[in-house]
Design a protein around this motif. Structure first.
Motif, short mmCIF file in Angstrom:
data_model
loop_
_atom_site.label_atom_id
_atom_site.label_comp_id
_atom_site.label_asym_id
_atom_site.label_seq_id
_atom_site.Cartn_x
_atom_site.Cartn_y
_atom_site.Cartn_z
N THR A 1 2.05 32.13 25.00
CA THR A 1 1.41 31.97 23.69
C THR A 1 1.58 30.54 23.18
OG1 THR A 1 3.38 32.77 22.56
CG2 THR A 1 1.66 34.38 23.03
N TYR B 1 -1.47 28.54 23.83
CA TYR B 1 -2.56 28.76 22.89
C TYR B 1 -2.26 28.16 21.52
CZ TYR B 1 -4.19 31.98 26.42
OH TYR B 1 -4.61 32.53 27.61
N ALA B 2 -1.00 28.04 21.18
CA ALA B 2 -0.63 27.49 19.87
C ALA B 2 -0.60 25.97 19.87
CB ALA B 2 0.73 28.03 19.45
N VAL C 1 -3.57 24.11 18.22
CA VAL C 1 -3.60 24.34 16.77
C VAL C 1 -2.54 23.46 16.09
CG1 VAL C 1 -3.28 26.07 14.96
CG2 VAL C 1 -4.47 26.67 17.08
N VAL C 2 -1.37 23.37 16.68
CA VAL C 2 -0.31 22.53 16.13
C VAL C 2 -0.73 21.07 16.17
CG1 VAL C 2 2.07 21.74 16.48
CG2 VAL C 2 1.51 24.17 16.67
#
Length: 54
Positions: free
Chosen positions: A30, A33-34, A37-38
């Protein structure tokens, strides 16, 4: 741009193997996937990049 590239690479390469050893591979993935965004949030906060829908 250099900060985002270097920081995300260094942090990602350091955190992922450590996290993968501590928790299940599904949870560790995960992070992959993060990470974008970060990076997007950091570029908006630190570099004052505009956030647009595109």
């Amino acid at each position: 741009l250099a900060f985002l590239v270097v920081a995300s690479t260094l942090i990602g390469d350091a955190v992922f193997p450590t996290l993968n050893a501590e928790v299940s591979p599904t949870l560790a993935n995960t992070f992959n996937y993060a990470a974008p965004v970060v990076a997007l949030c950091l570029s908006a906060l630190l570099l004052h990049e505009p956030l647009t829908p595109f």
